[in-house]
Scaffold this motif. Structure first.
Motif, PDB file in Angstrom:
ATOM      1  N   LYS A 182      25.765  50.838-101.947  1.00 19.00           N
ATOM      2  CA  LYS A 182      25.456  49.831-101.072  1.00 19.00           C
ATOM      3  C   LYS A 182      24.667  48.842-101.555  1.00 19.00           C
ATOM      4  CE  LYS A 182      21.485  52.768-100.256  1.00 19.00           C
ATOM      5  NZ  LYS A 182      20.227  53.004 -99.285  1.00 19.00           N
TER       6      LYS A 182
ATOM      7  N   VAL B  44      23.026  63.761 -99.035  1.00 19.22           N
ATOM      8  CA  VAL B  44      24.352  63.583 -98.395  1.00 19.22           C
ATOM      9  C   VAL B  44      25.237  63.007 -99.335  1.00 19.22           C
ATOM     10  CG1 VAL B  44      23.315  62.916 -96.164  1.00 19.22           C
ATOM     11  CG2 VAL B  44      23.189  61.358 -97.937  1.00 19.22           C
TER      12      VAL B  44
ATOM     13  N   LEU C 131      21.049  60.058 -89.586  1.00 24.86           N
ATOM     14  CA  LEU C 131      22.355  59.251 -90.643  1.00 24.86           C
ATOM     15  C   LEU C 131      21.700  58.433 -91.439  1.00 24.86           C
ATOM     16  CD1 LEU C 131      25.653  60.030 -91.029  1.00 24.86           C
ATOM     17  CD2 LEU C 131      25.537  57.851 -89.675  1.00 24.86           C
TER      18      LEU C 131
ATOM     19  N   PRO D 204      14.957  59.870 -97.582  1.00 25.26           N
ATOM     20  CA  PRO D 204      15.936  60.703 -97.340  1.00 25.26           C
ATOM     21  C   PRO D 204      15.674  62.012 -96.969  1.00 25.26           C
ATOM     22  CG  PRO D 204      16.777  59.399 -99.096  1.00 25.26           C
ATOM     23  CD  PRO D 204      15.153  59.260 -98.823  1.00 25.26           C
ATOM     24  N   LEU D 205      16.053  62.634 -96.245  1.00 24.49           N
ATOM     25  CA  LEU D 205      15.572  63.973 -95.655  1.00 24.49           C
ATOM     26  C   LEU D 205      16.305  65.201 -96.525  1.00 24.49           C
ATOM     27  CD1 LEU D 205      15.075  63.732 -91.726  1.00 24.49           C
ATOM     28  CD2 LEU D 205      13.348  63.538 -93.849  1.00 24.49           C
TER      29      LEU D 205
ATOM     30  N   THR E  94      18.718  57.507 -92.153  1.00 24.92           N
ATOM     31  CA  THR E  94      17.669  57.594 -93.147  1.00 24.92           C
ATOM     32  C   THR E  94      18.084  58.300 -94.250  1.00 24.92           C
ATOM     33  OG1 THR E  94      16.122  58.063 -91.063  1.00 24.92           O
ATOM     34  CG2 THR E  94      15.311  58.865 -93.340  1.00 24.92           C
ATOM     35  N   ASN E  95      19.209  59.320 -94.105  1.00 18.04           N
ATOM     36  CA  ASN E  95      19.588  59.899 -95.273  1.00 18.04           C
ATOM     37  C   ASN E  95      20.417  59.052 -96.162  1.00 18.04           C
ATOM     38  OD1 ASN E  95      18.539  62.509 -94.824  1.00 18.04           O
ATOM     39  ND2 ASN E  95      20.348  63.394 -93.903  1.00 18.04           N
ATOM     40  N   TYR E  96      21.082  57.965 -95.573  1.00 16.44           N
ATOM     41  CA  TYR E  96      21.757  57.194 -96.380  1.00 16.44           C
ATOM     42  C   TYR E  96      20.966  55.864 -96.759  1.00 16.44           C
ATOM     43  CZ  TYR E  96      26.221  59.572 -96.148  1.00 16.44           C
ATOM     44  OH  TYR E  96      27.311  60.663 -96.153  1.00 16.44           O
ATOM     45  N   GLN E  97      19.713  56.064 -96.421  1.00 13.06           N
ATOM     46  CA  GLN E  97      18.708  54.670 -96.567  1.00 13.06           C
ATOM     47  C   GLN E  97      19.696  53.596 -95.990  1.00 13.06           C
ATOM     48  OE1 GLN E  97      15.209  54.958 -97.975  1.00 13.06           O
ATOM     49  NE2 GLN E  97      15.750  56.601 -96.963  1.00 13.06           N
ATOM     50  N   ASN E  98      20.287  53.432 -95.005  1.00 10.13           N
ATOM     51  CA  ASN E  98      21.273  52.379 -94.550  1.00 10.13           C
ATOM     52  C   ASN E  98      20.289  51.907 -93.518  1.00 10.13           C
ATOM     53  OD1 ASN E  98      23.019  50.847 -93.067  1.00 10.13           O
ATOM     54  ND2 ASN E  98      24.588  52.374 -94.176  1.00 10.13           N
TER      55      ASN E  98
END
Lengths: 331, 696
Positions: B345, B212, A56, B208-209, A58-62
């Motif tokens: 963000k 999203v 989660l 990111p894989l 990683t995918n949101y680069q959070n």
């Protein structure tokens, strides 16, 4: 089929290894040598959760979510250490011998010595009930671990499993300890309605009346109850200032009851032994003396608790001490 | 796979597989009352972290369920049956499906998560249900970080994590006080923190894989259409718009005009961004190439999430394409920056600004026409005024100067709450009310310029910044939002003209004047805003300190990118050199290992054996070779007897030997006598050795 034999083979090897690794001893100290630890089902689910959280993040680069997932991952490792240290350093001591009637719950008293509070310990003998101790405070504590034998005889309860899922339930931390305990299991306590000691009893002339002749010292003494015959009062003890006691054996002196195994009305040995046990307890409760004849072994007439224990132990060992020990080994 | 695991499990539980699983499951699982109460409290706190993202009806369902739980806890109501819970869940799902389109994918998932979480509490029947709730709690808390990552919020989430771990701790040790459990939980998290930070720094940052869905939320900040009054409303907001870190010295305060949106279309009421003609270019047009001269001013901008796409820069600017996010930013024809994606963000980017470089020296005829256009019916008095000005001044610069001086000399008033204008009439403002905020002056000015035939446009953005001396950076808040004009002059390009400077010069030189601040505190509904206490030095100091910490958090945690990671690691390696790190970490780990070993070693007193004891032990060692072992519980005397029966040939010697050992051990004699006895003991030992050698 092959799988089953393979499994038994593995178990045998493992048990042999375990015997060498954690040898039997009445006192055991838990260290990294005898503690096992593996993630529990919840632990695996937690790992999956941490991985999902990492994806989660990683995918949101959070980065904060990623940092949190790392934090959870290292909490997993800290929990492992906490889990281990919850058991490590415990000192356990167990009584060596316990006696009970078959199918009757008894317990082993386990003495726990600890230098810090421990939480959520589960004690269990193989195939027996669990005992959960939510907290053990610093110092010495005694816990009772339930045990119930199904069959008469002398049993070895096996390795006591001490386990805990503290602190977060992520890990199961456990050990298998052999305290060299023994359970002497008397025949099952059963009521036989129409059975009376006279059925099997015979007054024995050989052994004579004089067995109890030694006098009052042999007598089992109990508190004097109002209304009892004056002749029952243990005058000697009263004179010594030991209070009002009454002798239980006095009346029966001279007509000892012989309980003979062969005379009991049953074909099944176990039932016969149960009957014997029943009759013996009857005699004991009435404060009468009895003697026992098991064929190969004989016990002279006597009364009292000690006598009862001796006789019951013999019943547990029947046919003979050595043979039952052999049978145990074969098991 | 499954059978393998079972086999493995059996292997480790060896001699006795559990009696049977079915009976194990049947044993009722009940949570301790304390734990249950605390679980409820934790759940309320968890929902609070996501409350802002949830729709009102979901909040209503959640609060109803929680109230229900509380009444079950208080034993006022019985637990609902399975059917009721199932009906409730179906109803909730239907509601979710209906509103999914409106919520967007991410919000729908979050709603679903929360819904499942609140319903799960109704069915704690087994231990695994409790565990599921724990994991759900942690997931709910973690997912709230998708919507906000500020320091304060992250701190709140950290506390929630501790609270949720406390629930588990309580479950395993319900007799403990809340305080002790809390301590334990905090300790666990603190113990885990070093490794987590180490992983964060070192573990490779992955791209990111997969794609999203991103959050959709209320837009904040400037919008691409401005009518009078809009910016005055923004001025009430203490929200952070962005932060800036200058490399080298910062420009003067009055130069800090952060251009954000250029508005070229005026319909008589509002100023709007010029919509690109569909044929010519799409929204994702290519960046224009910057051809600028002169020295550049380099700085990094950290933009807060705004759910918009606008970015901020000073004057003619280029974006550092090599840095993080650099490729995602477009420079538009009017030199404003535009992000390809919605800013959901915090976003960092590096900018080179050329403050002395002119903007668009050449202007196409079409473009010029666009910037002279205004509806013919709008503001007739201003149009007349423009005509008059045209007559008076032949030079454009003189004309502009005259208009600005007029603002200064006439009784214009700078205020956050100007009188309401009928139909947004600029005439009314300019000639009658004469009171307004920056956008009033800017639009009146721009209109006047257009009417006078000078190409002019509105620019909105932010003016000024607050310096934080602790961390050496500038913050720009929504209240710094500003509007000004740009006029195009032949040979000089677009020039910035700020009429506000003429009415309220303080605003341009230092920021809000005290008059304006007083107004601000009157109209602002944020009573807790620290900004209101700016006059108290120590509160301001704390405020700046907190902001500095937040800034470092934003820079190093939120903005920690793959590039920053490689840079940092390279720096560390450069400073310490690789072999030093390897050797150093080896040394550290071995010391930690040794210390731990020392600490956790079972404490046994190292026994110092006296000579006679050593002699006795040696004798025992000799006997072991002859298969005679001395059990620990056996006393020395008993052992001597045992040896005599096993090995009669050494019986006499060994008994005497034992005797001597016991007297030496337990009786205090004179040193002379002791020595004699020890001598005899040694002699006996030698003979014993010879005897036993013969035996074997």
């Amino acid at each position: 089929m092959i799988k089953k034999s393979f499994n038994t083979f593995v178990h045998k090897r493992f048990n042999r290894w375990l015997k060498r690794r954690i040898p039997a001893s009445a006192t055991q100290r838990l260290t990294n040598r005898n503690i096992f630890i593996l993630p529990s089902g919840f632990g695996f689910a937690y790992l999956v959760f941490v991985f999902v959280l990492f994806l989660l993040g990683t995918n949101y680069q959070n980065n904060v979510v990623i940092l949190l997932s790392y934090l959870f991952a290292s909490v997993f490792i800290s929990a492992m250490l906490q889990s281990f240290f919850n058991l490590s350093g415990l000192k356990l001591h167990c009584h060596q011998q316990v006696s009970t009637y078959a199918k009757q719950q008894t317990h082993f008293s386990l003495t726990i010595d600890t230098d810090k509070p421990r939480y959520s310990l589960v004690f269990q003998f193989p195939h027996q009930g669990k005992h959960l101790q939510k907290k053990v405070n610093t110092g010495t504590a005694v816990v009772n671990i339930p045990y119930c034998s199904e069959k008469r005889g002398v049993h070895i309860p096996g390795r006591l499993r001490v386990s805990s899922e503290y602190s977060l339930g992520l890990f199961t931390c456990w050990t298998q300890l052999d305290f060299g305990c023994e359970v002497i299991t008397y025949p099952q306590q059963k009521k036989f309605q129409n059975l009376h000691s006279s059925i099997c009893a015979h007054q024995d002339d050989e052994h004579g009346i004089n067995v109890v002749e030694g006098g009052d010292d042999f007598g089992d003494l109990r508190q004097y109850r109002q209304g009892e015959s004056l002749s029952q009062i243990a005058w000697k003890q009263l004179a010594r200032g030991q209070g009002w006691l009454s002798k239980t054996n006095q009346q029966q002196q001279g007509n000892d009851v012989w309980l003979t195994l062969d005379n009991l009305p049953s074909t099944d040995l176990e039932v016969k032994l149960q009957m014997l046990c029943y009759l013996m307890l009857e005699q004991y409760q009435q404060g009468q003396s009895w003697a026992m004849d098991l064929g190969s072994e004989k016990v002279p007439p006597n009364t009292g608790k000690k006598h009862l224990t001796h006789c019951l132990t013999m019943l547990a060992h029947y046919p003979s001490k050595k043979m039952s020990a052999q049978a145990q080994n074969e098991e | 796979m499954k059978s393998d695991r079972k086999g493995l499990k059996r292997l480790f539980t060896f001699s006795y597989p559990r009696k049977n699983k079915a009976s194990g499951k049947k044993e009722p699982f009940t949570l301790d009352r304390n734990t249950l109460l605390f679980l409820l409290v934790a759940q309320v706190l968890n929902f609070a972290s996501l409350a802002q993202e949830l729709a009102w009806w979901m909040l209503a369902i959640i609060s109803l369920c929680l109230l229900w739980q509380v009444s079950i806890f208080l034993k006022k109501v019985i637990k609902p049956s399975k059917i009721v819970v199932n009906l409730l869940s179906v109803a909730g799902c239907v509601l979710l499906i209906i509103s999914a389109r409106q919520l967007g994918l991410l919000a729908t998932m979050v709603h679903l998560l929360c819904f499942a979480y609140v319903l799960k509490l109704f069915e704690i029947r087994q231990r695994s249900d409790f565990y599921q709730i724990v994991l759900l709690s942690l997931f709910v808390v973690s997912s709230s970080l998708l919507f906000s990552q500020t320091l304060y919020f992250s701190f709140y989430v950290a506390i929630l994590v501790i609270v949720n771990l406390m629930v588990v701790f309580l479950h395993f040790a319900p007799s403990e006080t809340l305080m002790a459990t809390g301590k334990r939980s905090v300790k666990l998290v603190l113990q885990s923190l070093p490794l987590a930070i180490f992983l964060f720094i070192v573990f490779p940052k992955l791209a990111p894989l997969w794609q999203v869905p991103f959050a959709q939320s209320a837009k904040s900040g400037l919008s691409d259409s401005v009518s009078v009054g809009d910016i005055a409303n923004l001025a009430l907001s203490d929200e952070l718009a962005f932060r800036v870190k200058f490399e080298g010295s910062a420009p003067r305060y009055s130069q800090l005009y952060w251009r954000t949106i250029v508005l070229e279309q005026y319909d008589g009421r509002t100023w709007k961004r010029k919509k690109p003609a569909k044929k010519r270019y799409k929204e994702n047009l290519a960046s224009i190439k910057i051809k600028a001269k002169g020295e550049s001013l380099n700085y990094q901008v950290i933009a807060s999430q705004s759910y918009q796409r606008w970015l901020f820069a000073l004057g003619v600017s280029d974006v550092d394409r090599s840095a993080q996010n650099g490729t995602g930013i477009i420079i538009k024809e009017d030199y404003t920056l535009y992000n390809k994606e919605t800013i959901t963000k915090t976003l960092n980017y590096n900018v080179f600004s050329y403050l002395n470089s002119p903007l668009s020296l050449k202007l196409s005829e079409q473009h010029k026409k666009d910037n002279l256009q205004f509806p013919s019916s709008a503001n007739p008095r201003l149009v007349a005024k423009a005509k008059e000005l045209n007559r008076l001044y032949s030079n454009d610069i003189d004309l502009i100067q005259a208009v600005l001086e007029n603002f200064n000399e006439d009784l214009y008033h700078y205020t956050l709450r100007p009188p309401i204008l009928f139909n947004n009439s600029l005439d009314q403002f300019y000639f009658d009310t004469k009171a307004g905020f920056c956008e009033h002056y800017a639009s009146a000015f721009t209109f006047l310029m257009r009417a006078a035939g000078i190409p002019a446009r509105m620019v909105t953005g932010y003016m000024g910044a607050e310096y934080n001396p602790i961390a050496d950076y500038y913050s720009v808040y929504q209240r710094d939002a500003h509007a000004w004009s740009e006029v195009w002059l032949e040979g000089r390009g677009w020039l910035k003209v700020d009429p506000t400077a003429m009415i309220n010069p303080e605003r341009i030189e230092r920021g809000f004047s005290s008059d304006l601040l007083r107004e601000l505190s009157l109209y602002s509904d944020n009573y807790f805003s620290l900004m209101r206490y700016k006059q108290f030095a120590w509160i301001n100091e704390i405020r700046l300190q907190l902001q500095a910490i937040d800034y470092q958090w934003t820079r190093w945690v939120i903005g920690y990118s793959a590039k920053k990671q490689t840079d940092l690691l390279a720096k560390i390696i450069a400073v310490f050199s690789l072999w030093k790190i390897v050797v150093g970490s080896l040394v550290i780990f071995t010391t930690i290992y040794l210390v731990l070993k020392r600490v956790y070693k079972p404490k046994t007193k190292a026994k110092q054996h006296e000579p006679h004891q050593q002699c006795y032990l040696q004798a025992l060692a000799v006997l072991v070779k002859n298969d005679i072992n001395k059990p620990k519980e056996m006393s020395a005397e008993q052992f001597a007897l045992y040896v005599s029966t096993e090995q009669p040939n050494i019986a006499i010697n060994f008994t005497r030997f034992t005797d001597l050992y016991i007297t030496l051990n337990y009786q205090k004699n004179g040193s002379d006598e002791q020595f004699k006895k020890f001598d005899e003991m040694q002699k006996l030992f030698k003979t014993l050795k010879i005897c036993s050698l013969k035996n074997s």
